[in-house]
Design a protein around this motif. Structure first.
Motif, PDB file in Angstrom:
ATOM      1  N   GLY A 164     -36.007 -17.173  61.892  1.00 48.86           N
ATOM      2  CA  GLY A 164     -36.284 -17.482  63.301  1.00 48.86           C
ATOM      3  C   GLY A 164     -35.693 -18.818  63.719  1.00 48.86           C
ATOM      4  O   GLY A 164     -35.216 -18.970  64.845  1.00 48.86           O
ATOM      5  N   ILE A 165     -35.704 -19.768  62.798  1.00 45.73           N
ATOM      6  CA  ILE A 165     -35.163 -21.105  63.113  1.00 45.73           C
ATOM      7  C   ILE A 165     -33.664 -20.991  63.384  1.00 45.73           C
ATOM      8  O   ILE A 165     -33.143 -21.536  64.359  1.00 45.73           O
ATOM      9  CB  ILE A 165     -35.420 -22.093  61.946  1.00 45.73           C
ATOM     10  N   LEU A 166     -32.962 -20.270  62.519  1.00 48.33           N
ATOM     11  CA  LEU A 166     -31.513 -20.110  62.697  1.00 48.33           C
ATOM     12  C   LEU A 166     -31.208 -19.417  64.021  1.00 48.33           C
ATOM     13  O   LEU A 166     -30.330 -19.849  64.774  1.00 48.33           O
ATOM     14  CB  LEU A 166     -30.912 -19.287  61.545  1.00 48.33           C
ATOM     15  N   ALA A 167     -31.935 -18.337  64.310  1.00 50.51           N
ATOM     16  CA  ALA A 167     -31.641 -17.554  65.518  1.00 50.51           C
ATOM     17  C   ALA A 167     -31.852 -18.389  66.779  1.00 50.51           C
ATOM     18  O   ALA A 167     -31.123 -18.236  67.761  1.00 50.51           O
ATOM     19  CB  ALA A 167     -32.507 -16.303  65.550  1.00 50.51           C
ATOM     20  N   SER A 168     -32.819 -19.334  66.751  1.00 52.54           N
ATOM     21  CA  SER A 168     -33.106 -20.109  67.959  1.00 52.54           C
ATOM     22  C   SER A 168     -32.187 -21.318  68.100  1.00 52.54           C
ATOM     23  O   SER A 168     -32.076 -21.904  69.163  1.00 52.54           O
ATOM     24  CB  SER A 168     -34.561 -20.582  67.944  1.00 52.54           C
ATOM     25  N   HIS A 186     -16.345 -24.874  48.840  1.00 51.26           N
ATOM     26  CA  HIS A 186     -16.782 -25.087  50.225  1.00 51.26           C
ATOM     27  C   HIS A 186     -18.255 -24.689  50.281  1.00 51.26           C
ATOM     28  O   HIS A 186     -18.581 -23.521  50.098  1.00 51.26           O
ATOM     29  CB  HIS A 186     -15.929 -24.199  51.140  1.00 51.26           C
ATOM     30  N   ILE A 187     -19.108 -25.661  50.526  1.00 52.69           N
ATOM     31  CA  ILE A 187     -20.547 -25.395  50.521  1.00 52.69           C
ATOM     32  C   ILE A 187     -21.082 -25.587  51.932  1.00 52.69           C
ATOM     33  O   ILE A 187     -21.124 -26.711  52.455  1.00 52.69           O
ATOM     34  CB  ILE A 187     -21.265 -26.334  49.520  1.00 52.69           C
ATOM     35  N   SER A 188     -21.442 -24.471  52.561  1.00 55.49           N
ATOM     36  CA  SER A 188     -21.954 -24.514  53.934  1.00 55.49           C
ATOM     37  C   SER A 188     -23.440 -24.184  53.898  1.00 55.49           C
ATOM     38  O   SER A 188     -23.825 -23.100  53.442  1.00 55.49           O
ATOM     39  CB  SER A 188     -21.197 -23.485  54.784  1.00 55.49           C
ATOM     40  N   THR A 189     -24.271 -25.111  54.382  1.00 56.21           N
ATOM     41  CA  THR A 189     -25.713 -24.823  54.371  1.00 56.21           C
ATOM     42  C   THR A 189     -26.026 -23.648  55.296  1.00 56.21           C
ATOM     43  O   THR A 189     -26.899 -22.839  54.990  1.00 56.21           O
ATOM     44  CB  THR A 189     -26.534 -26.071  54.772  1.00 56.21           C
ATOM     45  N   GLY A 190     -25.298 -23.531  56.402  1.00 59.74           N
ATOM     46  CA  GLY A 190     -25.508 -22.376  57.286  1.00 59.74           C
ATOM     47  C   GLY A 190     -25.244 -21.077  56.529  1.00 59.74           C
ATOM     48  O   GLY A 190     -26.021 -20.117  56.606  1.00 59.74           O
ATOM     49  N   ASP A 191     -24.139 -21.034  55.755  1.00 62.27           N
ATOM     50  CA  ASP A 191     -23.831 -19.823  54.971  1.00 62.27           C
ATOM     51  C   ASP A 191     -24.924 -19.552  53.933  1.00 62.27           C
ATOM     52  O   ASP A 191     -25.300 -18.395  53.703  1.00 62.27           O
ATOM     53  CB  ASP A 191     -22.483 -19.973  54.238  1.00 62.27           C
ATOM     54  N   LEU A 192     -25.419 -20.617  53.290  1.00 64.52           N
ATOM     55  CA  LEU A 192     -26.475 -20.427  52.270  1.00 64.52           C
ATOM     56  C   LEU A 192     -27.743 -19.859  52.925  1.00 64.52           C
ATOM     57  O   LEU A 192     -28.365 -18.942  52.382  1.00 64.52           O
ATOM     58  CB  LEU A 192     -26.793 -21.750  51.561  1.00 64.52           C
ATOM     59  N   PHE A 193     -28.100 -20.387  54.092  1.00 68.62           N
ATOM     60  CA  PHE A 193     -29.294 -19.868  54.779  1.00 68.62           C
ATOM     61  C   PHE A 193     -29.073 -18.417  55.231  1.00 68.62           C
ATOM     62  O   PHE A 193     -29.967 -17.582  55.092  1.00 68.62           O
ATOM     63  CB  PHE A 193     -29.652 -20.742  55.990  1.00 68.62           C
ATOM     64  N   VAL A 232     -33.653 -26.315  60.175  1.00 67.77           N
ATOM     65  CA  VAL A 232     -34.557 -26.016  59.068  1.00 67.77           C
ATOM     66  C   VAL A 232     -35.147 -27.362  58.602  1.00 67.77           C
ATOM     67  O   VAL A 232     -34.433 -28.375  58.596  1.00 67.77           O
ATOM     68  CB  VAL A 232     -33.758 -25.327  57.933  1.00 67.77           C
ATOM     69  N   PRO A 233     -36.440 -27.398  58.211  1.00 72.46           N
ATOM     70  CA  PRO A 233     -37.027 -28.676  57.778  1.00 72.46           C
ATOM     71  C   PRO A 233     -36.216 -29.353  56.667  1.00 72.46           C
ATOM     72  O   PRO A 233     -35.649 -28.680  55.791  1.00 72.46           O
ATOM     73  CB  PRO A 233     -38.420 -28.280  57.278  1.00 72.46           C
TER      74      PRO A 233
END
Ligand code: AP5
Ligand code: MG
Length: 211
Positions: free
Chosen positions: A51-55, A28-35, A59-60
């Motif tokens: 900051g990008i995640l918190a808002s 299971h590969i979650s980009t949110g988890d990786l970030f 992510v680019p």
């Protein structure tokens, strides 16, 4: 099997992926988890994306595509994967097509009011990432993970203003992927509302029907 889980924040992508990988024996590969792992470890990537995640923004694409490309090259991803939260833009989908096209895209449908209710009561284990909900799926001991005993916390982006931003970001940038994959004949849509075990049954049936 190479699967993409698509759907708004709080659709239950992570919850269902954790159930599905037990059967399918693929990562299971979650980009949110990786970030979030990069933020926790304080890596250069983590500093850039915190900051990008918190808002609740995205992510680019270049950073996200490079991260996924590297992760999918790992030995455990050879026989398949569930990609949860990627792609989230058309350029990400086009990039994935060029290096690892998915067999099937599973789109989870959940209305906005359900999303807000779920995310404002979600908790996550800081150590192992296990997902809880203080209303519907609480840990046995408040604040502690059943699986590893880690601290169960509220994600930074589960504040109401960030939830709203994430939903808007989803509608604007990610929802167009439903038509994009639909036009390529690789999309199944399932109702994401109901007990996770029921959603898992719908998922099994949808995959069996798609084969
Ligand atoms: P990410 O971590 O992917 O967040 P998300 O897409 O907003 O999705 P969530 O993890 O919030 O929801 P989920 O669908 O996994 O629901 P869950 O199973 O936890 O991304 C975070 C951030 O990283 C992004 O905002 C962005 O900044 C960045 N990012 C990530 N990928 C990116 C990309 N590709 N490009 C650019 N930026 C990227 O469930 C939610 C709650 O509901 C839980 O409490 C759970 O217990 C409960 N629940 C689940 N299923 C059910 C059910 N069937 N019934 C009742 N409750 C349920
Ligand atoms: Mg998730």
């Amino acid at each position: 099997m190479k699967l993409i889980f698509l759907g708004p924040p709080g659709a239950g992508k992570g919850t269902l992926a954790d159930l599905a990988v037990e059967k399918l024996k693929i990562p299971h590969i979650s980009t949110g988890d990786l970030f979030r792992a990069a933020v926790k470890e304080g890596t250069a990537l983590g500093v850039k994306v915190q900051g990008i995640l918190a808002s609740g923004g995205l992510v680019p694409d270049e950073l996200t595509i490079a991260l996924v490309r590297e992760r999918l090259a790992a030995p455990d991803a050879r026989s398949g994967w569930i990609l949860d939260g990627f792609p989230r833009t058309i350029p990400q989908a086009e990039a994935l097509e060029s290096f690892a096209p998915a067999d099937q895209v599973v789109n989870f449908e959940v209305a906005d009011d359900v999303v807000v209710a779920r995310l404002s009561t979600r908790r996550v284990c800081r150590a192992c990432g296990k997902i809880y909900n203080i209303r519907s799926m609480p840990p046995k001991v408040a604040g502690l993970c059943d699986a590893c005993g880690g601290e169960v916390y509220t994600r930074d982006d589960d504040q109401e203003s960030a939830i709203r931003t994430r939903l808007e970001t989803y509608r604007r940038q990610t929802e167009p992927l439903i038509a994009w994959y639909g036009a390529r004949g690789r999309l199944v849509t399932i109702d994401g509302v109901g007990e996770p075990s029921l959603v898992l049954e719908r998922f099994d049936a949808a995959l069996a029907g798609a084969r």
